[in-house]
Structures are given as structure tokens and as C-alpha cells.
Scaffold this active site. Sequence first.
Site, PDB file in Angstrom:
ATOM      1  N   GLU A  37      35.563  83.659  15.060  1.00  0.00           N
ATOM      2  CA  GLU A  37      36.154  82.912  14.346  1.00  0.00           C
ATOM      3  C   GLU A  37      37.710  83.236  14.272  1.00  0.00           C
ATOM      4  N   LYS A  38      38.363  82.219  14.382  1.00  0.00           N
ATOM      5  CA  LYS A  38      39.849  82.418  14.619  1.00  0.00           C
ATOM      6  C   LYS A  38      40.583  82.297  13.181  1.00  0.00           C
ATOM      7  N   GLY A  43      34.784  77.512   8.115  1.00  0.00           N
ATOM      8  CA  GLY A  43      35.374  76.454   8.691  1.00  0.00           C
ATOM      9  C   GLY A  43      36.082  75.195   7.926  1.00  0.00           C
ATOM     10  N   CYS A  45      34.918  72.545   6.543  1.00  0.00           N
ATOM     11  CA  CYS A  45      33.968  72.181   5.235  1.00  0.00           C
ATOM     12  C   CYS A  45      33.962  73.040   3.991  1.00  0.00           C
ATOM     13  N   GLY A 191      41.250  53.872   5.404  1.00  0.00           N
ATOM     14  CA  GLY A 191      40.203  53.649   4.331  1.00  0.00           C
ATOM     15  C   GLY A 191      38.711  54.132   4.666  1.00  0.00           C
ATOM     16  N   ILE A 194      37.189  59.936   3.955  1.00  0.00           N
ATOM     17  CA  ILE A 194      38.555  60.870   3.390  1.00  0.00           C
ATOM     18  C   ILE A 194      39.270  59.963   2.553  1.00  0.00           C
ATOM     19  N   SER A 275      44.939  59.566   6.824  1.00  0.00           N
ATOM     20  CA  SER A 275      43.433  59.880   6.859  1.00  0.00           C
ATOM     21  C   SER A 275      42.753  59.037   7.874  1.00  0.00           C
ATOM     22  N   ARG A 278      39.715  62.388  12.788  1.00  0.00           N
ATOM     23  CA  ARG A 278      40.000  63.741  13.091  1.00  0.00           C
ATOM     24  C   ARG A 278      39.732  63.747  14.599  1.00  0.00           C
ATOM     25  N   HIS A 455      10.811  57.975 -15.367  1.00  0.00           N
ATOM     26  CA  HIS A 455      11.478  57.096 -16.324  1.00  0.00           C
ATOM     27  C   HIS A 455      11.955  57.765 -17.530  1.00  0.00           C
TER      28      HIS A 455
HETATM   29  P1  FAD Z   1      34.701  73.327  11.499  1.00  0.00           P
HETATM   30  O1  FAD Z   1      34.230  73.309  10.005  1.00  0.00           O
HETATM   31  O2  FAD Z   1      35.839  72.563  11.705  1.00  0.00           O
HETATM   32  O3  FAD Z   1      34.725  74.586  11.963  1.00  0.00           O
HETATM   33  C1  FAD Z   1      35.060  75.090  13.150  1.00  0.00           C
HETATM   34  C2  FAD Z   1      35.580  76.523  12.922  1.00  0.00           C
HETATM   35  O4  FAD Z   1      35.670  77.056  14.457  1.00  0.00           O
HETATM   36  C3  FAD Z   1      36.874  76.909  12.212  1.00  0.00           C
HETATM   37  O5  FAD Z   1      36.850  77.757  11.161  1.00  0.00           O
HETATM   38  C4  FAD Z   1      38.110  77.053  13.362  1.00  0.00           C
HETATM   39  O6  FAD Z   1      38.935  78.021  12.765  1.00  0.00           O
HETATM   40  C5  FAD Z   1      36.902  77.787  14.241  1.00  0.00           C
HETATM   41  N1  FAD Z   1      37.605  77.641  15.749  1.00  0.00           N
HETATM   42  C6  FAD Z   1      37.828  76.708  16.423  1.00  0.00           C
HETATM   43  N2  FAD Z   1      38.187  77.014  17.756  1.00  0.00           N
HETATM   44  C7  FAD Z   1      37.736  78.311  17.768  1.00  0.00           C
HETATM   45  C8  FAD Z   1      38.213  79.205  18.890  1.00  0.00           C
HETATM   46  N3  FAD Z   1      38.620  78.802  20.094  1.00  0.00           N
HETATM   47  N4  FAD Z   1      37.972  80.535  18.781  1.00  0.00           N
HETATM   48  C9  FAD Z   1      37.553  81.004  17.289  1.00  0.00           C
HETATM   49  N5  FAD Z   1      37.433  80.005  16.210  1.00  0.00           N
HETATM   50  C10 FAD Z   1      37.512  78.877  16.658  1.00  0.00           C
HETATM   51  N6  FAD Z   1      31.167  66.432   5.674  1.00  0.00           N
HETATM   52  C11 FAD Z   1      30.027  66.479   5.036  1.00  0.00           C
HETATM   53  O7  FAD Z   1      29.051  66.382   5.562  1.00  0.00           O
HETATM   54  N7  FAD Z   1      30.260  66.011   3.654  1.00  0.00           N
HETATM   55  C12 FAD Z   1      31.446  65.960   3.030  1.00  0.00           C
HETATM   56  O8  FAD Z   1      31.529  65.743   1.742  1.00  0.00           O
HETATM   57  C13 FAD Z   1      32.646  66.109   3.735  1.00  0.00           C
HETATM   58  N8  FAD Z   1      33.712  66.092   3.315  1.00  0.00           N
HETATM   59  C14 FAD Z   1      34.766  66.269   3.849  1.00  0.00           C
HETATM   60  C15 FAD Z   1      35.970  66.330   3.483  1.00  0.00           C
HETATM   61  C16 FAD Z   1      37.390  66.341   4.104  1.00  0.00           C
HETATM   62  C17 FAD Z   1      38.651  66.248   3.353  1.00  0.00           C
HETATM   63  C18 FAD Z   1      37.087  66.925   5.556  1.00  0.00           C
HETATM   64  C19 FAD Z   1      38.546  66.977   6.363  1.00  0.00           C
HETATM   65  C20 FAD Z   1      35.927  66.944   6.215  1.00  0.00           C
HETATM   66  C21 FAD Z   1      34.711  66.589   5.340  1.00  0.00           C
HETATM   67  N9  FAD Z   1      33.458  66.683   5.895  1.00  0.00           N
HETATM   68  C22 FAD Z   1      32.267  66.334   5.018  1.00  0.00           C
HETATM   69  C23 FAD Z   1      33.320  67.095   7.308  1.00  0.00           C
HETATM   70  C24 FAD Z   1      32.882  68.498   7.599  1.00  0.00           C
HETATM   71  O9  FAD Z   1      33.761  69.234   7.011  1.00  0.00           O
HETATM   72  C25 FAD Z   1      32.773  68.486   9.086  1.00  0.00           C
HETATM   73  O10 FAD Z   1      31.771  67.934   9.490  1.00  0.00           O
HETATM   74  C26 FAD Z   1      32.157  70.172   9.384  1.00  0.00           C
HETATM   75  O11 FAD Z   1      33.113  71.060   8.700  1.00  0.00           O
HETATM   76  C27 FAD Z   1      32.207  70.465  10.742  1.00  0.00           C
HETATM   77  O12 FAD Z   1      31.578  71.672  10.946  1.00  0.00           O
HETATM   78  P2  FAD Z   1      32.106  72.441  12.228  1.00  0.00           P
HETATM   79  O13 FAD Z   1      31.570  73.878  12.249  1.00  0.00           O
HETATM   80  O14 FAD Z   1      31.700  71.652  13.610  1.00  0.00           O
HETATM   81  O15 FAD Z   1      33.602  72.430  12.590  1.00  0.00           O
HETATM   82  P1  NAI Z   2      37.104  57.802   9.435  1.00  0.00           P
HETATM   83  O1  NAI Z   2      36.718  57.677  10.862  1.00  0.00           O
HETATM   84  O2  NAI Z   2      35.847  57.966   8.338  1.00  0.00           O
HETATM   85  O3  NAI Z   2      37.944  56.729   8.986  1.00  0.00           O
HETATM   86  C1  NAI Z   2      39.321  56.474   9.437  1.00  0.00           C
HETATM   87  C2  NAI Z   2      39.654  55.171   9.047  1.00  0.00           C
HETATM   88  O4  NAI Z   2      41.092  54.711   9.353  1.00  0.00           O
HETATM   89  C3  NAI Z   2      39.140  54.287   9.392  1.00  0.00           C
HETATM   90  O5  NAI Z   2      38.644  53.056   8.627  1.00  0.00           O
HETATM   91  C4  NAI Z   2      40.074  53.496  10.709  1.00  0.00           C
HETATM   92  O6  NAI Z   2      39.739  52.160  10.847  1.00  0.00           O
HETATM   93  C5  NAI Z   2      41.285  53.832   9.869  1.00  0.00           C
HETATM   94  N1  NAI Z   2      42.676  53.863  10.685  1.00  0.00           N
HETATM   95  C6  NAI Z   2      42.622  54.284  11.980  1.00  0.00           C
HETATM   96  N2  NAI Z   2      43.767  54.361  12.472  1.00  0.00           N
HETATM   97  C7  NAI Z   2      44.406  53.698  11.349  1.00  0.00           C
HETATM   98  C8  NAI Z   2      46.049  53.307  11.331  1.00  0.00           C
HETATM   99  N3  NAI Z   2      46.846  53.402  12.379  1.00  0.00           N
HETATM  100  N4  NAI Z   2      46.209  52.467  10.264  1.00  0.00           N
HETATM  101  C9  NAI Z   2      45.355  51.995   9.279  1.00  0.00           C
HETATM  102  N5  NAI Z   2      43.959  52.673   9.219  1.00  0.00           N
HETATM  103  C10 NAI Z   2      43.559  53.303  10.385  1.00  0.00           C
HETATM  104  O7  NAI Z   2      38.237  59.404   9.395  1.00  0.00           O
HETATM  105  P2  NAI Z   2      38.427  60.067   7.921  1.00  0.00           P
HETATM  106  O8  NAI Z   2      38.306  59.244   6.769  1.00  0.00           O
HETATM  107  O9  NAI Z   2      39.859  60.744   8.278  1.00  0.00           O
HETATM  108  O10 NAI Z   2      37.429  61.344   8.015  1.00  0.00           O
HETATM  109  C11 NAI Z   2      36.916  61.946   9.152  1.00  0.00           C
HETATM  110  C12 NAI Z   2      35.401  62.268   9.240  1.00  0.00           C
HETATM  111  O11 NAI Z   2      35.220  63.164   8.059  1.00  0.00           O
HETATM  112  C13 NAI Z   2      34.437  61.149   8.720  1.00  0.00           C
HETATM  113  O12 NAI Z   2      34.328  60.244   9.738  1.00  0.00           O
HETATM  114  C14 NAI Z   2      33.465  62.071   8.231  1.00  0.00           C
HETATM  115  O13 NAI Z   2      32.519  62.042   9.573  1.00  0.00           O
HETATM  116  C15 NAI Z   2      34.040  63.308   7.719  1.00  0.00           C
HETATM  117  N6  NAI Z   2      33.867  63.123   6.300  1.00  0.00           N
HETATM  118  C16 NAI Z   2      32.772  63.039   5.580  1.00  0.00           C
HETATM  119  C17 NAI Z   2      32.949  62.978   4.073  1.00  0.00           C
HETATM  120  C18 NAI Z   2      31.653  62.624   3.445  1.00  0.00           C
HETATM  121  O14 NAI Z   2      30.718  62.854   4.235  1.00  0.00           O
HETATM  122  N7  NAI Z   2      31.651  62.468   2.288  1.00  0.00           N
HETATM  123  C19 NAI Z   2      34.173  62.866   3.550  1.00  0.00           C
HETATM  124  C20 NAI Z   2      35.310  62.978   4.305  1.00  0.00           C
HETATM  125  C21 NAI Z   2      35.229  62.959   5.486  1.00  0.00           C
END
Ligand code: FAD
Ligand code: NAI
Length: 475
Positions: A37-38, A43, A45, A191, A194, A275, A278, A455
Site C-alpha cells: 500500500e502506497k 484506500g 473508501c 449529478g 458523489i 464530481s 473517477r 409492524h
Molecule cells: P481504493 O479504495 O481506491 O484503494 C486502492 C488503494 O490502492 C489505495 O489505498 C491506493 O493508495 C493504493 N494503491 C494504488 N496504486 C498502488 C500501487 N501501485 N502500489 C501500492 N498501492 C497502491 N462506495 C460504496 O460502496 N459506498 C459508498 O457509500 C461510497 N461512497 C463514496 C464516496 C466518495 C466521496 C467516493 C470518492 C467514493 C465512494 N465510494 C462508495 C466508492 C468506493 O470508495 C470505492 O468503490 C472503493 O474504495 C474501491 O475500492 P478499491 O480497493 O478498488 O480502491
Molecule cells: P458518477 O459516474 O456516478 O457521476 C458523474 C456524473 O457527472 C454523471 O451524471 C455524468 O453525466 C456527470 N458528468 C460527467 N461529465 C460532466 C460534465 N463535464 N459536466 C457536467 N456533468 C458531467 O461519478 P461520481 O459521482 O463522481 O462518483 C464516482 C463513483 O463513485 C460512482 O459511480 C460510484 O460508483 C462511487 N460512489 C458511490 C457512492 C455510493 O455508493 N453511495 C457514493 C459516491 C460515489
Amino acid sequence: MVPTAEHYDVVVIGGGPGGYASALYGASAGLNIALVEKRWVGGTCLNVGCVPAKELLETAHVYRTVAGAAEFGINAGEPQIDWAVTQQRKQAVVDELVGGVKQLLKGRKVTVYDGWGRLGPDHKVTVSPVGEAEGGEDRQDIEITGDAVIIAAGSETRTIPGFEVDGTIVMTSDEVLSMPEVPGTAVVIGGGAIGCEFASMMSDLGTQVTVLEALPKILPGCDKDVTQVVERSFKRRGIEVRTGVKVTGHQPGDGGTVVEVEGSDPVKTEVVVVSVGRRPNTEGLLLDGTGVTTDQRGFVEVDERCRTGAPGVWAIGDCIDTPALAHVGFSEGMLAIDDILGEDPMPIEYRKVPWGIYCRPEVAFSGWTEDDAKEAGYDVVSAKHRYSANSRAKIIGEQEGLVKVIAERNADGTAGVILGVHMVGPWVTEQLGQGYLAVNWEATVDEVAAFIQPHPTLSELFGDTIQDMTGRRLH
Ligand code: FAD
Ligand code: NAI
């Protein structure tokens, strides 16, 4: 000269939900595992995603509860936000959970390498020091190998041309989660999940929010009836949502900036939250000759069991092109381990994974939306019931929202196999469980209707909706 340190059964690159789930699950199955892990275990999440975002949304919930307490005869006065305390609490929750994962890894004897991992040929992973330790005399690259390698590098924020992230005016989710104060005004570009969570959170805390979405509707992937409830709620609360728009740039000025929108009025704002999705964190990850391929957007290419093009190398989580959700990462991590163990695991049915979006009103769903099911050729029956008629929703004072169930139509016209369950309303992320089971068990409406719902509960509404589809009804 790179010394070879150790050989493991499995080397996992990345310590987010995908990576730490594979490590913990694999270790519990008796495998000797290294995790590289870097930056931070947990991560995106745990550190800058699900957990801190939901903690701040909960803060907004507490604020609303206190603000609305007088309706219950509790006079608490006008709530005041102490944002420094909010941030401290959020960080404490994050730190405790990260600490918990580290403890679990230690307890299961997973060796954690603190460094940047890069995959070379023959399952060799080079671990280089990063951050403060970089260039330190006592640290140099080391090489570890595994019978198997799991790539779990995750994803990172991305922005759009004309919106350079400066962390003060233009922010991504990373910065919003640590912002020093609640802004007076905010433009949210995108929208999706995120965007809607942050728009809802900031609006509940008093920010005037404008959401600018490129597509015709917000929340892509959600059923149209669900999106409509969220859009109406946002509108009622003063969140402006402009869909089908194109932002072209912004002009910083006194106390903020002006966001330019093609064919529409510009929006003056203190902060801009970008937003727009990603991107996979795969740049520089693969050295020459690994046999692992990435697509044009940088996602590692895998088959239905998360196997890459290189034998013995799997990839999981946000760095592959599957739903970017923490629990999908967990599931793919376990799938990869089961496959490594030669246990012939079932592939994941991505269309049926559970989704929870924690804006107000909350959204939760699993399975086909009505439109997608029809487009795929299903003959469907659907039913909707609203929380406005649910006793618990009335008790807690949150009556906005609905449950919608979509089922396949039987030859005799009755409702058959449940294809999709879509919820929007109070605590629906905690209510999806039985809908998720029904969809994934391929249960029929008649089978599920036979079960009793307690209920008064919010989850009765799922039972009511299902019962409605049998042709008989109670409420
Ligand atoms: P990551 O969580 O991105 O972890 C990857 C890890 O790998 C990082 O710690 C990174 O430092 C490390 N890494 C990368 N490259 C290297 C390398 N070369 N060497 C060593 N380490 C490395 N998902 C949900 O299910 N529910 C939610 O409510 C939700 N809310 C979210 C809210 C926000 C604001 C965001 C941004 C995301 C949200 N997500 C949510 C999405 C969720 O965070 C991700 O889907 C999840 O973290 C992905 O897990 P992952 O292990 O694939 O990657
Ligand atoms: P997203 O893909 O869910 O939504 C991005 C939105 O931005 C889309 O509606 C897209 O049409 C719009 N968009 C893209 N380019 C644009 C532009 N130039 N101008 C205006 N609108 C534009 O991505 P988001 O919200 O950034 O989240 C990334 C991922 O993280 C999600 O897809 C989800 O998998 C995960 N996530 C999950 C959550 C949860 O499970 N509660 C909460 C937050 C993130």
C-alpha cells in the site's frame, strides 16, 4: 541491485476495500499474503470516500433533527454548527476504522509493505518508497513475488478542462471532505452519486447549491421514478438542478468564481465541486512484459472471474470496469481468492449488485430498472407504494419517497420473478436487504408475499408493494 525479500502465496497491490478484503479473506483461508500500500490502508473508501462522506451526511441529519425538534415538542433552539468538531469527529471515525483494518491484517499475519508497488513479468512486484521516506538512505526498492498477484490499485478523482483543482475554490471529493468551513454557495458539476450526496449534505447545512449535470437527468443508472423523487426533493429544498448543460470554464473573482454554462445563465459561487466520475489508478503500475492489458481509459482488462491476460494475475475493484463500489470490491476480492484456491466460484452478476446512495432522500436498488428491463425485451409488471402512507414514516416525520418493484409478467398476466427493487426515502439503504435477496434469489412475487413484515416499520412498504402485485392488498 534490487534484493528479493520474500515469496508469498499471494501479493496484493493496493490496500483499499478490494485489496484488504482479498488479504483478510485469503489469510482466513490459510494463504500467506503480502499487501503493498502506497498511501493509506483502507484506500479511498475509508479515508476519502464512503466513510467520511457518510459521516458528514450524518452530521447533516443530526442538524436537521435538531432544527425540526420543536415539531415533536422538544425546544432545542436554532442549531449552530461547530465545523471544527464535525471534522474532528469525522476523522476519529475514519481513524478508528482504519486502525481496525490494520489490526485485522496484523491478526491474520498479512505482511503489509508500505510503498508503491509495480508489477513486472513473472509475478515480481517491485516496492518503492513513497512520500516522506522517498530517497531516504535506509529505504530502497525491494522485490517480492507471489504464486498469484491481485491488482487492487483503485481509482482517483478526475476533473474536466477549465477546472484546475486548487483545493479552495475548485475542489474534488477529496477536498470537500476536509473543507475548513461550510460554504455559503456551491456549484456541483456532475449529478451522480458523489454530486447528489454532497449537494444534499451542503444544502442541509445551509449552503445554496446549484447542480450542473450534462445528461438529461441526475443519478444515472437509477429508475426514473426514483430520480424524480430526488429531483423534486432537491427543488423543494432550494437546490437548483440544471440538466443537459455544458460547463465551459470559470472566472475567479472576489470571494469565489463565476461558472460559465453554455446557453444558460452563469452561476456565481464560493466553491465548485467537480464530481464527474473517477479514473483507474493504473498509471505506471505495469512494467513491460507483464501480459496484463488495460483499455483506453486505463481499466485493467479482466474476464468474469477477474483474471487478467496474464496467468496468475487477477485485478479487482475500481481499477477494473465494474461498478465502483466498496462492496463490489470486497466481493471481487473474495472471488479472486476462491479462484486462486481452484474452487470454481460463480461470477458476480453486476446488474444485481446492491446500490445505496446516501443523499436525502436516500436511494437504494438492486436489479433492472423498468426502462432497462423493457429495453432488454422483458414483459414487465410494476408496482409503487409511497412512504406517505406508511405508519413508521409518519412517526419519524420523513414521508418522502417510494418503493417500486419490477417483475416479469407471467403468461397468464400475473406478476412472476422479481427483476428489480428500487427504493427512495428514509433509511432505504438499510431496507434494501430483502429486495436484494429477492432479486438475487430470483424469487417470485407470490413467494415473497408470503413473508410477514414487522409492524410498524419502514420495511413494511416493501411487503405492501409486493402484495399489491399479487392482485390483493392490505394497505
Ligand atoms: P481504493 O479504495 O481506491 O484503494 C486502492 C488503494 O490502492 C489505495 O489505498 C491506493 O493508495 C493504493 N494503491 C494504488 N496504486 C498502488 C500501487 N501501485 N502500489 C501500492 N498501492 C497502491 N462506495 C460504496 O460502496 N459506498 C459508498 O457509500 C461510497 N461512497 C463514496 C464516496 C466518495 C466521496 C467516493 C470518492 C467514493 C465512494 N465510494 C462508495 C466508492 C468506493 O470508495 C470505492 O468503490 C472503493 O474504495 C474501491 O475500492 P478499491 O480497493 O478498488 O480502491
Ligand atoms: P458518477 O459516474 O456516478 O457521476 C458523474 C456524473 O457527472 C454523471 O451524471 C455524468 O453525466 C456527470 N458528468 C460527467 N461529465 C460532466 C460534465 N463535464 N459536466 C457536467 N456533468 C458531467 O461519478 P461520481 O459521482 O463522481 O462518483 C464516482 C463513483 O463513485 C460512482 O459511480 C460510484 O460508483 C462511487 N460512489 C458511490 C457512492 C455510493 O455508493 N453511495 C457514493 C459516491 C460515489
